[in-house]
Design an enzyme around this catalytic site. Structure first.
Site, PDB file in Angstrom:
ATOM      1  N   HIS A  70      42.235  -3.092   9.415  1.00 29.93           N
ATOM      2  CA  HIS A  70      41.222  -3.879   9.997  1.00 29.93           C
ATOM      3  C   HIS A  70      41.406  -3.487  11.430  1.00 29.93           C
ATOM      4  O   HIS A  70      42.310  -2.917  11.983  1.00 29.93           O
ATOM      5  CB  HIS A  70      41.664  -5.426   9.665  1.00 29.93           C
ATOM      6  CG  HIS A  70      42.868  -5.801  10.536  1.00 29.93           C
ATOM      7  ND1 HIS A  70      43.537  -6.904   9.868  1.00 29.93           N
ATOM      8  CD2 HIS A  70      43.755  -5.340  11.240  1.00 29.93           C
ATOM      9  CE1 HIS A  70      44.635  -7.192  10.762  1.00 29.93           C
ATOM     10  NE2 HIS A  70      44.528  -6.234  11.716  1.00 29.93           N
TER      11      HIS A  70
ATOM     12  N   ASN B  49      46.290  -2.844   6.786  1.00 28.04           N
ATOM     13  CA  ASN B  49      45.223  -2.849   6.007  1.00 28.04           C
ATOM     14  C   ASN B  49      43.800  -2.229   6.311  1.00 28.04           C
ATOM     15  O   ASN B  49      42.892  -2.154   5.660  1.00 28.04           O
ATOM     16  CB  ASN B  49      44.852  -4.207   5.312  1.00 28.04           C
ATOM     17  CG  ASN B  49      44.181  -5.031   6.454  1.00 28.04           C
ATOM     18  OD1 ASN B  49      44.187  -4.652   7.554  1.00 28.04           O
ATOM     19  ND2 ASN B  49      43.999  -6.398   6.255  1.00 28.04           N
TER      20      ASN B  49
END
Ligand code: PGA
Length: 253
Positions: free
Chosen positions: A138, A136
């Site tokens: 991060h 995602n």
């Protein structure tokens, strides 16, 4: 941002380990920023071998890890302190008193966060920060959001991160829902950053990281403004990279 496409996971790990070894050769007292997860395990294996062969010396090294689960003590098998001890620190000549992982069971988290950033600053700042990347986007536990945090802080984990990380726990309910993580500012202050990614599941996010605009929805994209970032990916993670002549991006194949 320079991008190296390695043949496979082993080559990716070897290149990253050699970068760390080179730094420790010229600066034996370097401050390393370290990461956990499946991706850097190969780098740590390489470093253990290099240390055994006396080609890399950790005796004067100081380390700061990116993050820790809130609620887990350092002896919990899924804590990041435990990960670092078992994957690297127990096997090299590092003084563990100089290895730092945020305290997941601090009495006062605000104080813990402030002191973590202050300690890094007082030590002289991170010379080389190793990073993985979540699918995602991060880095550390800086999750996609409308806003990003500058400093070390406590954060909620996204559902996707909890799901992905549940592979290490007996069931998903055991995965902590919060973590303490270095912020984007703490990471960006590192003098050099090496981001690693391996496997098909990272191909989409690597293409976004390297080829799309900066967005808080892809926290890792902030690295595009850092002057000294080396992205090392294997061929599977590089599969969706299109533009091989993007400004400032060097593909070394
Ligand atoms: P992984 O995790 O290395 O286990 O894929 C990376 C991350 O979530 O930052």
């Amino acid at each position: 941002m320079r991008v190296i496409v390695a043949k496979n996971y082993e080559e990716m790990s070897r290149i990253a380990a050699m970068e760390i070894a080179k730094l420790l050769y010229v600066k034996p007292e370097a401050i390393l920023g370290l990461a956990t997860g499946s991706t850097p395990e190969g780098v740590y294996k390489e470093l253990i071998e290099l240390n055994k062969e006396n080609r890399v010396d950790f005796s004067r090294v100081t380390t700061y890890n990116l993050d820790e689960y809130k609620g887990l003590t350092g002896d919990h098998a899924q804590s990041y302190r435990y990960f670092m001890n078992t994957r690297l620190f127990n096997h090299v000549n590092i003084d563990k008193n100089r290895s730092h992982v945020p305290n997941g069971v601090a009495d006062d988290f605000e104080k813990e966060c402030d002191e973590y950033d202050a300690a890094i600053e007082n030590a002289g700042g991170i010379d080389l920060q190793l990073l993985g990347i979540g699918r995602n986007g991060h880095i550390g536990f800086n999750e996609p959001s409308d806003f990003l945090n500058l400093n070390t802080h406590v954060t909620d984990l996204t559902e996707d991160t909890i799901k992905v990380n549940s592979r290490f726990f007996d069931n998903i309910d055991e995965v902590p829902t919060q973590a303490i993580t270095m912020g984007l500012g703490s990471i960006m202050k590192a003098k050099k950053i090496i981001l690693l990614a391996s496997g098909e599941s990272k191909a989409e996010i690597i293409a976004k990281l390297v080829e799309e605009k900066i967005s808080t929805r892809i926290p890792a994209s902030m690295l595009q403004v850092h002057p000294n970032v080396l992205v090392i990916v294997d061929q599977e993670a590089a599969a969706l990279l299109k533009n091989t002549s993007n400004d400032g991006i060097e593909y070394l194949k």
